[in-house]
Design a protein around this motif. Structure first.
Motif, mmCIF file in Angstrom:
data_model
loop_
_atom_site.group_PDB
_atom_site.id
_atom_site.type_symbol
_atom_site.label_atom_id
_atom_site.label_comp_id
_atom_site.label_asym_id
_atom_site.label_seq_id
_atom_site.Cartn_x
_atom_site.Cartn_y
_atom_site.Cartn_z
ATOM 1 N N ASN A 178 0.800 -1.216 0.000
ATOM 2 C CA ASN A 178 0.000 0.000 0.000
ATOM 3 C C ASN A 178 0.840 1.277 0.000
ATOM 4 O O ASN A 178 0.581 2.210 -0.767
ATOM 5 C CB ASN A 178 -0.959 -0.005 1.191
ATOM 6 N N GLN A 179 1.868 1.360 0.850
ATOM 7 C CA GLN A 179 2.657 2.583 0.920
ATOM 8 C C GLN A 179 3.481 2.789 -0.344
ATOM 9 O O GLN A 179 3.597 3.923 -0.835
ATOM 10 C CB GLN A 179 3.537 2.565 2.165
ATOM 11 N N LEU A 180 4.052 1.706 -0.885
ATOM 12 C CA LEU A 180 4.804 1.826 -2.133
ATOM 13 C C LEU A 180 3.894 2.239 -3.282
ATOM 14 O O LEU A 180 4.312 2.981 -4.182
ATOM 15 C CB LEU A 180 5.504 0.511 -2.451
ATOM 16 N N LEU A 181 2.652 1.773 -3.259
ATOM 17 C CA LEU A 181 1.680 2.153 -4.282
ATOM 18 C C LEU A 181 1.478 3.659 -4.317
ATOM 19 O O LEU A 181 1.588 4.292 -5.377
ATOM 20 C CB LEU A 181 0.343 1.451 -4.028
ATOM 21 N N PHE A 182 1.173 4.246 -3.164
ATOM 22 C CA PHE A 182 0.855 5.678 -3.155
ATOM 23 C C PHE A 182 2.085 6.540 -3.420
ATOM 24 O O PHE A 182 1.963 7.635 -3.997
ATOM 25 C CB PHE A 182 0.161 6.054 -1.844
ATOM 26 N N GLU A 183 3.269 6.050 -3.065
ATOM 27 C CA GLU A 183 4.499 6.759 -3.433
ATOM 28 C C GLU A 183 4.687 6.745 -4.951
ATOM 29 O O GLU A 183 5.038 7.760 -5.566
ATOM 30 C CB GLU A 183 5.707 6.118 -2.752
ATOM 31 N N ALA A 184 4.441 5.593 -5.557
ATOM 32 C CA ALA A 184 4.640 5.446 -7.006
ATOM 33 C C ALA A 184 3.593 6.209 -7.809
ATOM 34 O O ALA A 184 3.886 6.698 -8.916
ATOM 35 C CB ALA A 184 4.610 3.964 -7.384
ATOM 36 N N LEU A 185 2.390 6.328 -7.292
ATOM 37 C CA LEU A 185 1.337 7.046 -8.015
ATOM 38 C C LEU A 185 1.738 8.483 -8.314
ATOM 39 O O LEU A 185 1.357 9.046 -9.350
ATOM 40 C CB LEU A 185 0.031 7.028 -7.208
#
Length: 326
Positions: A178-185
């Motif tokens: 989840n945290q890597l997702l929002f960083e990558a977005l």
């Protein structure tokens, strides 16, 4: 303890349906397709389901009610942008996030569970649920390196001739840290043919960072069928109806002629009941055990007690107002 979330993408209008009704509210076997998706998610240990709405959002919220949380996408700027709209609910939390479109009514909880399990077992930043249809036209292609590892997903409109020849495709279903997702977005651009923020581009962002990308292959291609027009809607109806008929027969119901019988997704039927030809059971109809229903019966939201016989009959009122027919 790590949490698990789900984001259901349901903001699009679905222009190819040529309808005033939002695409995800079109019914498959009597139930809006987005409800099929959410029902499957509810079979999993999901801590929070966020449905991203946009076009005619009030109609979708009225249909789903308080069974899920909502995020709002005012402008449809792509799938990555849609997921980003759930930042308020999920952006600060740790765990795994399953992302699925609301127009895939044939997906099963088992396939989603397998995707989540692989994601967590491999400690991946992202896991893609892929499939291999006979005809990959229209799908984003899975591009792997020489070692067989996923490098990126390329949308068909942006793909080279060589890339279009690849038949492993993106189902549109992902699982992310989840945290890597929002960083990558935040690093996804609109440098593509459509000028949109593509969710598959998150895979390339994470891959460039050296993060682990996993891929789980869907066991049955039909589970990944996305509904974009009325032809695909009819195809999904036929596939799901076959599943429903077989489910009831495997659970002790005799269906004399499956090809002339229609059974809705929310219908329940007791064991040793016989369904005669040309029977249609719709809505939340409940049929008891040892019944004979049909031939030539059409029931909606009807309740039949054990050992009831119904033939040459049509009734479409609510359960609460119906008498038993013996």
């Amino acid at each position: 303890m790590s949490e698990t979330f789900a984001v259901v993408l349901a903001a699009g209008k679905g222009t190819r349906m040529k309808s005033d009704l939002p695409k995800v509210l079109h019914k498959v076997c009597g139930k809006p397709m987005v409800e099929h998706v959410i029902d499957q998610l509810k079979h999993l240990s999901i801590d929070e389901i966020v449905t991203v709405v946009g076009h005619q959002s009030e109609r979708i919220q009225e249909q789903l009610g308080s069974t899920v949380d909502y995020a709002y996408q005012a402008e449809q700027l792509g799938t990555a942008h849609a997921v980003k709209m759930s930042h308020e609910q999920l952006g600060h939390r740790e765990g795994s996030t399953l992302i699925i479109t609301g127009d895939t009514p044939l997906i099963s909880s088992g396939t989603l569970a397998d995707c989540l399990e692989l994601h967590q077992e491999t400690n991946a930043a992202a896991t893609i649920l892929t499939m291999q249809p006979d005809d990959p036209e229209g799908y984003g292609r899975i591009i792997r390196n020489e070692q067989g590892q996923v490098e990126r997903i390329v949308e068909e409109k942006d793909a080279s001739e060589q890339e279009r020849a690849v038949n492993e495709v993106n189902s549109g279903i992902f699982c992310f840290d989840n945290q890597l997702l929002f960083e990558a977005l935040d690093l996804v651009s609109t440098d593509n043919e459509q000028g949109e923020y593509y969710l598959p581009d998150v895979i390339e962002v994470l891959q460039r960072k050296g993060e682990r990308i996993s891929a789980a292959r869907m066991p049955e291609v039909e589970e990944g069928l996305g509904i974009n027009d009325r032809t695909q809607l009819a195809k999904a109806e036929k596939m799901l109806q076959k599943r429903i008929i077989e489910f009831h027969m495997e659970n002790g119901v005799t269906i004399i002629d499956p090809f002339s019988t229609y059974i809705g997704a929310d219908v329940t039927i007791g064991i040793d009941t016989v369904i005669e030809p040309r029977t249609h059971l719709r809505g939340k109809t409940k049929i008891g055990t040892n019944c004979i229903i049909g031939p030539d019966v059409d029931l909606e939201n009807y309740e039949a007690a054990d050992r009831t016989k119904v033939k040459n009959f049509s009734r479409t009122n609510d359960i609460s107002s119906l008498p038993y027919v013996n």
